[in-house]
Design an enzyme around this catalytic site. Structure first.
Site, PDB file in Angstrom:
ATOM      1  CG  HIS A   1       1.883   7.925  -1.460  1.00  0.00           C
ATOM      2  ND1 HIS A   1       3.037   7.665  -2.172  1.00  0.00           N
ATOM      3  CD2 HIS A   1       1.055   6.894  -1.727  1.00  0.00           C
ATOM      4  CE1 HIS A   1       2.905   6.536  -2.830  1.00  0.00           C
ATOM      5  NE2 HIS A   1       1.702   6.051  -2.586  1.00  0.00           N
TER       6      HIS A   1
ATOM      7  CG  HIS B   1      -4.055  -1.351  -5.966  1.00  0.00           C
ATOM      8  ND1 HIS B   1      -3.106  -2.345  -5.825  1.00  0.00           N
ATOM      9  CD2 HIS B   1      -3.456  -0.204  -5.562  1.00  0.00           C
ATOM     10  CE1 HIS B   1      -1.990  -1.820  -5.344  1.00  0.00           C
ATOM     11  NE2 HIS B   1      -2.186  -0.518  -5.173  1.00  0.00           N
TER      12      HIS B   1
END
Length: 764
Positions: A102, A291
């Site tokens: 992020h 993920h």
């Protein structure tokens, strides 16, 4: 206290009688009183006085770190769970990957802004975006590492390196790491992130925008950030944004607007990741690779979660998103509202994410927080261990995951990765390296023992110089040959300025080094006056070839150096013709890139849609802000101060640098000479300024005595007379004693631009 006359309970300012609001009451700012004010002060961010480490040599300090011990410290911390914020599965690795992702994932290719380089995640607005929920805890967890290494290790480097270490402790081989990121010490006030909504809700209103005169403009969905029409008829993502929703890094994981449509989600993913410089394979690698680890958190509805860090009460000491349910963490944690893990082994690198995504059918369901997500239809599908309790849960997929299965092109990439796990591993490794280093610029800026030898095309590589540099005698001889070649001052200045001024300080891309001004796509950009430019380049290539035959030994001169040297020689001539015998600094050492070293598609993003330095404005692009505001942005990307911006514009105008050879802003009777005539005319009351059109984009400069038009101008010319801050600077250069100051200041600013990308000889 609320009352009838003051229903919102706003405070009254005791000094000016103005109503103020905010947590403790904040007075209206200049932007509130004068919303059309040109914020020239954006050019003066990052003041040295704001940096407590301004006297530190970061490159030297970083080189003295025991790098292996640093990584060992980080990895030990990652498996040491703290009671105040327990680690999922006893391993902080997954949440640190998210922190690093992020931090880097804000990068966007359109203007090079965002990214991990300055650790802007520590400040608003980024640090308080809904998508960054609880990353404040991740940074606080690694504070012991920052505390130990202090000034020798920036937050920006630590955040990315921690992400790498997190991958490594879970069995993933990282491609490499380059240090050298320098921390910012104040929030970024210049980057446009789109409309901000602070409560984390997805607002579906579509208000009308206005142009700079307040007239209605296009429809823009403030939540989804798509320009064009209603949300089921999106046309394009608003420029230069890359995230598709307010408060998010990429896309809404539930689908656009939470609609849980995988096909719509795939469209959003493709556009967003493309704007962040990733192709389809890199996109799938990042999503599928990321993920493979950890889980998403959605135990508590958003309306129960407290304010973001920037709005949190003082006693929380920089923490936001207070969760009042249960312990507020561990099994009660909420971030994006989606709950669960993608794989049965959330702390181990494997291919289970893709295997399960394609092996099972998935049905829509809701998380405990009410967010839309997907679970396997087959009750016998593998389970995933709970991150904190002694039980197992169903696997989870987001709409943005199902999108990879439904979109035909993404599906092909997924199948390739499923069939070749080693290839997938390599693809994710390189994509992660690109994600976390994309905004760092040339490899000359990378520090540390893990910098890969391999040059990546996204790093805009240039060849290593393998010859002896020209000296002062050679430089003087070359200047004479160039000036005797018949090339005009204007043409030589245009070639050098066009090469150097494409630089972006945001991601350190562009610049004269590499001579990409002679390659596609830059060579054919209309704002570079391509016909004239190629005449200059062909002449300089002839000089290069002829001079090489006369140089002794292994001495050579690159085309990149000749382009800059030609501009410097032209500026010297222009100053001499104006009565000043000066020398323009020149530093050789540039090399020439090849077409194979140039990513044409990526480089085309460097082309400005508007460039006030050349009075260029692409009318095919729809604009919602005036040209001078984009001009300010160009100056900001060149890392110019307001005085440098001002003096360069005045000089370039009298040197006839308009892209179309127009006379707009050429306020002089002696073009080609480096005079302060632009400023003298701009500040003179002998003239009046008349708009040529309703939009006030073009103007006539009329003689007050006769009424005749003497000059013409654009907004990018007259802003230096209309804006209070810029006018005061223009008046300095318009004064009777200012000609020599103007010439010297222009040369200093010119040299700065020519050297912006020379990280091979400067320490930044």
């Amino acid at each position: 206290m609320k009352d009838i006359e003051n229903p919102q309970g706003l405070s009254e300012c005791p000094f000016r009688g103005t109503r103020i609001g905010g947590a403790l009451g904040t007075a209206p700012q200049n932007e509130d009183w004068w919303p059309q004010r040109l914020p020239v002060d954006l050019l003066h961010q990052e003041q040295p006085v704001a940096n407590p480490l301004r006297d530190e040599n970061y490159k030297e300090a970083f080189s003295k770190i025991d790098y292996e011990q640093l990584k060992k410290d980080i990895k030990e911390l990652l498996v040491s769970s703290k009671d105040w914020w327990p680690a999922d599965y006893g391993n902080y690795g997954p949440q640190m990957i998210r922190m690093a992702w992020h931090s880097a994932g804000t990068y966007r290719i359109a203007d090079g802004r965002g990214g991990a380089s300055q650790a802007m995640q520590r400040f608003a607005p980024i640090g308080s975006w809904w998508d960054n929920g609880n990353i404040d805890k991740s940074r606080r967890l690694i504070w012991p590492i920052k505390k130990k290494y202090g000034a020798a290790l920036s937050w920006a480097d630590l955040i990315v390196l921690t992400g790498n270490c997190a991958l490594e402790i879970m069995g993933f081989p990282t491609f490499g790491f380059g240090g050298g990121r320098r921390d910012a010490w104040e929030p970024d006030r210049g980057t446009y992130w789109g409309p901000e909504f602070w409560d984390g809700k997805y607002i579906d209103e579509i208000p009308k925008t206005t142009d700079h005169k307040g007239h209605p403009g296009e429809m823009v969905n403030n939540n989804l950030r798509w320009v064009g029409g209603p949300k089921d008829e999106y046309h394009d993502l608003e420029n230069p944004l890359a995230a598709t929703h307010s408060n998010l890094i990429y896309v809404n994981p539930e689908g656009p607007g939470g609609n849980m449509d995988p096909i719509d989600s795939a469209r959003n993913i493709r556009e967003s990741f493309k704007r962040m410089a990733m192709n389809d394979e890199e996109t799938v690698a990042l999503i599928a690779g990321g993920h493979a680890f950890g889980k998403s958190h959605g135990a508590v509805p958003a309306d129960k979660i407290g304010a973001a860090p920037e709005a949190a009460p003082m006693h929380q000491q920089g923490f936001g998103w207070h969760n009042p349910v249960g312990s507020g963490n561990a099994e009660f944690t909420s971030t994006n509202g989606i709950e669960g893990s993608w794989t049965p082994n959330p702390t181990q690198w494997d291919n289970d994410y893709l295997t399960n995504l394609f092996k099972f059918e998935w049905k829509q369901t809701k998380s405990p927080a009410g967010a839309g997500q997907w679970t396997p239809v087959d009750p016998d599908a593998p389970k995933t261990p709970d991150a904190h309790l002694d039980k197992h849960e169903d696997l989870m997929m987001m709409t943005s995951d199902i999108a990879l299965k439904m979109d035909p092109e993404y599906r092909k990439v997924c199948e390739k990765f499923m069939n070749d796990f080693d290839y997938f591993t390599e693809a994710f490794s390189k994509a992660w390296y690109k994600l976390t280093h994309r905004d760092m610029g040339p490899k000359d800026r990378y520090l540390g023992p893990e910098v890969p030898e391999e040059d990546m095309i996204w790093q805009d590589p240039v060849p290593v110089r393998d010859y002896e540099l020209i000296d002062a005698v050679d430089i003087a001889a070359l200047k004479k040959v160039i000036l005797d070649s018949g090339l005009s001052v204007s043409a030589l200045v245009n070639a050098a300025w066009s090469a150097a001024s494409v630089y972006r300080h945001s991601d350190k891309r562009g610049g004269a080094n590499g001579a990409r001004i002679a390659l596609d796509p830059q060579n054919n950009w209309d704002l570079n006056r391509p016909a004239e430019l190629n005449q200059v380049l062909n002449t300089l290539k002839g000089i290069q070839s002829d001079f090489a035959s006369k140089l002794p030994g292994n001495k050579q001169v690159s085309l990149a150096d000749l382009v800059v040297l030609g501009g410097c020689a032209a500026v010297e001539k222009a100053a001499k013709d104006a009565g000043f015998d000066v020398e323009v600094p020149f530093t050789p050492g540039r090399t020439d890139a090849t077409p194979e070293q140039t990513d044409v598609e990526s480089f085309d993003w460097l082309k400005p849609v508007s460039d006030g330095f050349k009075n260029y404005h692409n009318d095919k692009v729809g604009y919602k802000i005036p040209a001078e505001r984009i001009f300010l942005d160009r100056a900001h990307l060149l890392n110019l101060s307001a005085p440098e911006w001002t003096v360069l514009t005045g000089g370039l105008r009298v040197l006839e640098q308009n892209f179309d050879h127009s006379k707009h802003g050429v306020f002089t009777e002696r073009p080609g000479q480096l005079t302060n005539d632009f400023f003298q005319v701009l500040t003179s009351m002998d003239y009046e300024w008349k708009p040529q059109n309703y939009e006030e984009t073009l103007f006539n400069i009329n003689d007050r005595a006769t009424g005749s038009t003497k000059y013409t101008a654009t907004r990018c010319d007259l802003v230096f007379g209309s804006n209070a801050q810029l006018r005061n600077l223009a008046e300095v250069y318009a004064a009777d004693d200012a000609q020599e100051r103007f010439v010297n200041d222009f040369i200093k600013a010119w040299d700065k631009v020519m050297m912006l990308d020379r990280y091979d000889v400067k320490d930044e």
